[in-house]
Write an enzyme that holds these catalytic residues in place. Structure first.
Site, PDB file in Angstrom:
ATOM      1  CE  LYS A   1      36.812   7.237  23.265  1.00  0.00           C
ATOM      2  NZ  LYS A   1      37.214   5.876  23.691  1.00  0.00           N
TER       3      LYS A   1
ATOM      4  CG  HIS B   1      40.062   1.513  26.899  1.00  0.00           C
ATOM      5  ND1 HIS B   1      41.246   2.232  26.872  1.00  0.00           N
ATOM      6  CD2 HIS B   1      40.412   0.272  27.340  1.00  0.00           C
ATOM      7  CE1 HIS B   1      42.237   1.465  27.285  1.00  0.00           C
ATOM      8  NE2 HIS B   1      41.756   0.272  27.579  1.00  0.00           N
TER       9      HIS B   1
ATOM     10  NE  ARG C   1      48.823   3.948  23.940  1.00  0.00           N
ATOM     11  CZ  ARG C   1      49.318   4.578  25.003  1.00  0.00           C
ATOM     12  NH1 ARG C   1      48.511   4.861  26.035  1.00  0.00           N
ATOM     13  NH2 ARG C   1      50.598   4.916  25.074  1.00  0.00           N
TER      14      ARG C   1
ATOM     15  CE  LYS D   1      42.729   1.058  31.327  1.00  0.00           C
ATOM     16  NZ  LYS D   1      42.319   2.439  31.036  1.00  0.00           N
ATOM     17  CG  ASP D   2      44.062  -1.851  28.123  1.00  0.00           C
ATOM     18  OD1 ASP D   2      43.168  -1.424  28.900  1.00  0.00           O
ATOM     19  OD2 ASP D   2      44.585  -1.160  27.237  1.00  0.00           O
TER      20      ASP D   2
ATOM     21  CD  GLU E   1      39.055   4.946  31.848  1.00  0.00           C
ATOM     22  OE1 GLU E   1      39.677   4.587  32.853  1.00  0.00           O
ATOM     23  OE2 GLU E   1      39.607   5.187  30.760  1.00  0.00           O
TER      24      GLU E   1
ATOM     25  CD  GLU F   1      39.606  24.097   6.546  1.00  0.00           C
ATOM     26  OE1 GLU F   1      38.546  23.440   6.725  1.00  0.00           O
ATOM     27  OE2 GLU F   1      39.616  25.242   6.045  1.00  0.00           O
TER      28      GLU F   1
ATOM     29  NE  ARG G   1      54.353  27.118   1.624  1.00  0.00           N
ATOM     30  CZ  ARG G   1      53.246  27.744   2.043  1.00  0.00           C
ATOM     31  NH1 ARG G   1      53.321  28.754   2.917  1.00  0.00           N
ATOM     32  NH2 ARG G   1      52.063  27.373   1.602  1.00  0.00           N
TER      33      ARG G   1
ATOM     34  CD  GLN H   1      39.597  15.021  28.107  1.00  0.00           C
ATOM     35  OE1 GLN H   1      38.828  15.359  29.013  1.00  0.00           O
ATOM     36  NE2 GLN H   1      40.289  13.893  28.146  1.00  0.00           N
ATOM     37  CG  ASP H   2      41.501  18.308  21.064  1.00  0.00           C
ATOM     38  OD1 ASP H   2      42.041  19.117  20.292  1.00  0.00           O
ATOM     39  OD2 ASP H   2      40.297  17.972  20.983  1.00  0.00           O
ATOM     40  CG  ASN H   3      42.148  12.559  25.328  1.00  0.00           C
ATOM     41  OD1 ASN H   3      42.210  13.522  26.078  1.00  0.00           O
ATOM     42  ND2 ASN H   3      41.210  11.643  25.422  1.00  0.00           N
TER      43      ASN H   3
ATOM     44  CE1 TYR I   1      43.445   9.252  22.339  1.00  0.00           C
ATOM     45  CE2 TYR I   1      41.191   9.008  23.108  1.00  0.00           C
ATOM     46  CZ  TYR I   1      42.542   8.810  23.275  1.00  0.00           C
ATOM     47  OH  TYR I   1      42.997   8.147  24.385  1.00  0.00           O
TER      48      TYR I   1
HETATM   49  C1  LIG Z   1      41.914   8.373  28.777  1.00  0.00           C
HETATM   50  C2  LIG Z   1      42.531   9.331  29.744  1.00  0.00           C
HETATM   51  C3  LIG Z   1      43.536   8.953  30.596  1.00  0.00           C
HETATM   52  N1  LIG Z   1      44.076   9.850  31.474  1.00  0.00           N
HETATM   53  C4  LIG Z   1      45.179   9.392  32.347  1.00  0.00           C
HETATM   54  C5  LIG Z   1      44.825   8.208  33.220  1.00  0.00           C
HETATM   55  C6  LIG Z   1      46.109   7.426  33.317  1.00  0.00           C
HETATM   56  O1  LIG Z   1      46.859   7.868  34.435  1.00  0.00           O
HETATM   57  C7  LIG Z   1      46.881   7.791  32.048  1.00  0.00           C
HETATM   58  C8  LIG Z   1      46.869   6.691  31.014  1.00  0.00           C
HETATM   59  O2  LIG Z   1      45.510   6.305  30.831  1.00  0.00           O
HETATM   60  P1  LIG Z   1      45.149   4.973  30.050  1.00  0.00           P
HETATM   61  O3  LIG Z   1      46.156   3.908  30.389  1.00  0.00           O
HETATM   62  O4  LIG Z   1      43.698   4.684  30.300  1.00  0.00           O
HETATM   63  O5  LIG Z   1      45.384   5.411  28.543  1.00  0.00           O
HETATM   64  P2  LIG Z   1      44.961   4.544  27.262  1.00  0.00           P
HETATM   65  O6  LIG Z   1      45.129   3.093  27.541  1.00  0.00           O
HETATM   66  O7  LIG Z   1      45.664   5.159  26.114  1.00  0.00           O
HETATM   67  O8  LIG Z   1      43.413   4.827  27.150  1.00  0.00           O
HETATM   68  C9  LIG Z   1      42.806   5.270  25.966  1.00  0.00           C
HETATM   69  O9  LIG Z   1      42.835   4.188  25.107  1.00  0.00           O
HETATM   70  C10 LIG Z   1      41.819   3.986  24.160  1.00  0.00           C
HETATM   71  C11 LIG Z   1      42.453   3.842  22.809  1.00  0.00           C
HETATM   72  C12 LIG Z   1      40.715   4.930  24.153  1.00  0.00           C
HETATM   73  O10 LIG Z   1      39.968   5.044  23.185  1.00  0.00           O
HETATM   74  C13 LIG Z   1      40.392   5.679  25.346  1.00  0.00           C
HETATM   75  O11 LIG Z   1      40.004   6.987  24.985  1.00  0.00           O
HETATM   76  C14 LIG Z   1      41.427   5.760  26.380  1.00  0.00           C
HETATM   77  O12 LIG Z   1      40.924   4.941  27.412  1.00  0.00           O
HETATM   78  O13 LIG Z   1      46.242   8.960  31.513  1.00  0.00           O
HETATM   79  C15 LIG Z   1      43.643  11.158  31.547  1.00  0.00           C
HETATM   80  O14 LIG Z   1      44.144  11.954  32.340  1.00  0.00           O
HETATM   81  N2  LIG Z   1      42.635  11.546  30.710  1.00  0.00           N
HETATM   82  C16 LIG Z   1      42.055  10.701  29.811  1.00  0.00           C
HETATM   83  O15 LIG Z   1      41.151  11.113  29.057  1.00  0.00           O
END
Ligand SMILES: Cc1cn([C@H]2C[C@H](O)[C@@H](COP(=O)(O)OP(=O)(O)O[C@H]3O[C@H](C)C(=O)[C@H](O)[C@H]3O)O2)c(=O)[nH]c1=O
Length: 180
Positions: free
Chosen positions: A71, A61, A58, A166-167, A142, A28, A23, A46-48, A131
């Site tokens: 994480k 951070h 990205r 931002k980055d 942050e 896990e 299949r 929290q899961d992202n 994550y």
């Molecule tokens: C991180 C985060 C972001 N957001 C919102 C805030 C912004 O409006 C949008 C995009 O956020 P950001 O551009 O900061 O996303 P990444 O650049 O992927 O950030 C992540 O990138 C690197 C790889 C990481 O390890 C961090 O966990 C995390 O900062 O999602 C949320 O609502 N919750 C969250 O936990």
């Protein structure tokens, strides 16, 4: 699950046991009991999930204490070069980095405790990055470090990644005062 450690203390790569059959497969991806037995006794709250096309970078951070995040990261499609920098000031490996290639062949995961700056570059289109975090998102907590700072000597294997506004303006490591 297999747990592999690195020269930088606290980092762990986890390779889950994959059960394949006609299949497809089952695995896990997380078990509190198994992780705790391996010394990773943390609670994720929290899961992202993010989706990135090839060449998206990205990071780097972190969240400052008291909201520093551990994480557990993996990809469920595509692949990514995950990169972490030790920013624990009293660590013998302060400023050193570790990479971990995440893909859906091994379905490997990377546990990064608080005290590291974290980032990744997507190596394929439609890279889905998941994550689990040990604390919630606190935007005012942050922080970040410039991904391409020569002082970090990270080989991202990419010249011109797509990064967020931002980055593109994060501080250099030399100008960075670690909160850890
Ligand atoms: C991180 C985060 C972001 N957001 C919102 C805030 C912004 O409006 C949008 C995009 O956020 P950001 O551009 O900061 O996303 P990444 O650049 O992927 O950030 C992540 O990138 C690197 C790889 C990481 O390890 C961090 O966990 C995390 O900062 O999602 C949320 O609502 N919750 C969250 O936990």
């Amino acid at each position: 699950m297999e747990f592999k450690r690195f020269a930088i203390e606290g980092l762990v790569e986890i390779i889950p046991r994959k059960f394949g059959d006609a299949r497809g497969f089952f695995l896990e991806s997380y078990s509190y009991k198994v992780f705790a037995a391996a010394g990773i006794e943390v609670t994720f709250v929290q899961d992202n999930q993010s989706l990135s096309q090839k060449g998206v970078l990205r990071g780097l951070h972190f969240q400052r204490p008291p909201h520093a995040q551990g994480k557990l990261v993996r990809v469920t499609s595509g692949s990514a070069l995950d990169v972490v920098v030790d920013i624990r000031k009293d660590s013998p490996t302060y400023g050193q980095h570790q990479t971990c290639l995440l893909n859906t062949e091994q379905h490997n995961m990377f546990y990064v405790p608080p005290g590291f700056a974290h980032g990744f570059v997507a190596l394929e289109d439609n890279t889905t990055f998941l994550y689990k975090c040990t604390d919630y998102y606190y935007p005012t907590s942050e922080g970040g470090i410039m991904w391409n700072d020569p002082a970090l000597n990270i080989d991202w294997n990419i010249q011109e990644p797509l990064v967020s506004a931002k980055d593109a303006v994060l501080p250099k490591f030399a100008d960075f005062d670690s909160p850890f």
